[in-house]
Design a protein around this motif. Sequence first.
Motif, PDB file in Angstrom:
ATOM      1  N   PRO A 265       0.833  -1.339   0.062  1.00 25.55           N
ATOM      2  CA  PRO A 265      -0.247   0.066  -0.129  1.00 25.55           C
ATOM      3  C   PRO A 265       0.957   1.478   0.094  1.00 25.55           C
ATOM      4  O   PRO A 265       0.355   2.212  -0.824  1.00 25.55           O
TER       5      PRO A 265
ATOM      6  N   ILE B  10      -9.922   6.021  -4.149  1.00 30.95           N
ATOM      7  CA  ILE B  10      -9.322   4.586  -4.385  1.00 30.95           C
ATOM      8  C   ILE B  10      -8.445   4.257  -3.178  1.00 30.95           C
ATOM      9  O   ILE B  10      -8.525   3.299  -2.574  1.00 30.95           O
ATOM     10  N   LEU B  11      -7.494   5.314  -3.020  1.00 27.58           N
ATOM     11  CA  LEU B  11      -6.765   5.052  -1.600  1.00 27.58           C
ATOM     12  C   LEU B  11      -7.520   5.019  -0.448  1.00 27.58           C
ATOM     13  O   LEU B  11      -7.483   4.309   0.507  1.00 27.58           O
TER      14      LEU B  11
ATOM     15  N   LEU C 227     -10.768   4.200  -0.230  1.00 21.48           N
ATOM     16  CA  LEU C 227     -11.441   2.803  -0.061  1.00 21.48           C
ATOM     17  C   LEU C 227     -10.630   1.815   0.275  1.00 21.48           C
ATOM     18  O   LEU C 227     -10.851   0.954   1.026  1.00 21.48           O
ATOM     19  N   ASN C 228      -9.439   1.718  -0.118  1.00 20.90           N
ATOM     20  CA  ASN C 228      -8.424   0.672   0.109  1.00 20.90           C
ATOM     21  C   ASN C 228      -8.215   0.897   1.725  1.00 20.90           C
ATOM     22  O   ASN C 228      -7.893  -0.176   2.348  1.00 20.90           O
ATOM     23  N   MET C 229      -8.033   1.985   2.040  1.00 25.12           N
ATOM     24  CA  MET C 229      -7.671   2.012   3.548  1.00 25.12           C
ATOM     25  C   MET C 229      -8.840   1.674   4.376  1.00 25.12           C
ATOM     26  O   MET C 229      -8.717   1.035   5.591  1.00 25.12           O
TER      27      MET C 229
ATOM     28  N   ARG D 128     -11.199  -0.525   3.384  1.00 26.81           N
ATOM     29  CA  ARG D 128     -11.491  -1.776   2.942  1.00 26.81           C
ATOM     30  C   ARG D 128     -10.503  -2.981   3.546  1.00 26.81           C
ATOM     31  O   ARG D 128     -10.846  -3.971   4.043  1.00 26.81           O
ATOM     32  N   TYR D 129      -9.444  -2.545   3.355  1.00 19.48           N
ATOM     33  CA  TYR D 129      -8.140  -3.284   3.940  1.00 19.48           C
ATOM     34  C   TYR D 129      -7.545  -2.615   4.979  1.00 19.48           C
ATOM     35  O   TYR D 129      -6.124  -2.408   4.844  1.00 19.48           O
TER      36      TYR D 129
ATOM     37  N   ALA E  55      -3.600  -3.957   6.067  1.00 17.36           N
ATOM     38  CA  ALA E  55      -2.688  -3.903   5.084  1.00 17.36           C
ATOM     39  C   ALA E  55      -1.909  -2.662   5.082  1.00 17.36           C
ATOM     40  O   ALA E  55      -0.876  -2.625   4.980  1.00 17.36           O
TER      41      ALA E  55
ATOM     42  N   ARG F   3      -0.179   3.938   6.302  1.00 16.79           N
ATOM     43  CA  ARG F   3      -1.306   4.934   6.519  1.00 16.79           C
ATOM     44  C   ARG F   3      -1.124   6.567   6.380  1.00 16.79           C
ATOM     45  O   ARG F   3      -1.708   7.343   5.610  1.00 16.79           O
TER      46      ARG F   3
ATOM     47  N   ALA G  70      -0.397   7.012   2.683  1.00 18.34           N
ATOM     48  CA  ALA G  70      -1.585   7.096   2.054  1.00 18.34           C
ATOM     49  C   ALA G  70      -2.242   8.544   2.238  1.00 18.34           C
ATOM     50  O   ALA G  70      -3.142   8.952   1.237  1.00 18.34           O
TER      51      ALA G  70
END
Length: 89
Positions: free
Chosen positions: A4, A47-48, A50-52, A54-55, A58, A64, A67
């Motif tokens: 990430p 998208i970043l 959402l990834n933070m 959702r996951y 990670a 973090r 991101a």
Amino acid sequence: MSPPAGMAIAAMTVMLWILWSDTVRARRPSPTLYAVRIALYLIVSFILILNMVRYPDAFGGAARVVAILAVGVGFFGAGYFARRLIRRA
């Protein structure tokens, strides 16, 4: 699959390079290009985010922070190009 933090650093590098290249360019691009840049900056930022969300496992502490910085650059860039688009119109 890249980690990430690597994705965030890559996104931030490209976004900062596009911002820098726009500031040194003498001739301004078309309004359509500004609209595409705004959309891309916002899409990458979301998208970043959402990834933070959702996951969360990670993303460690440093990943973090990187991101969140990349999301900040994305929102700043979208605002910068929106202001240029409005000023041009």
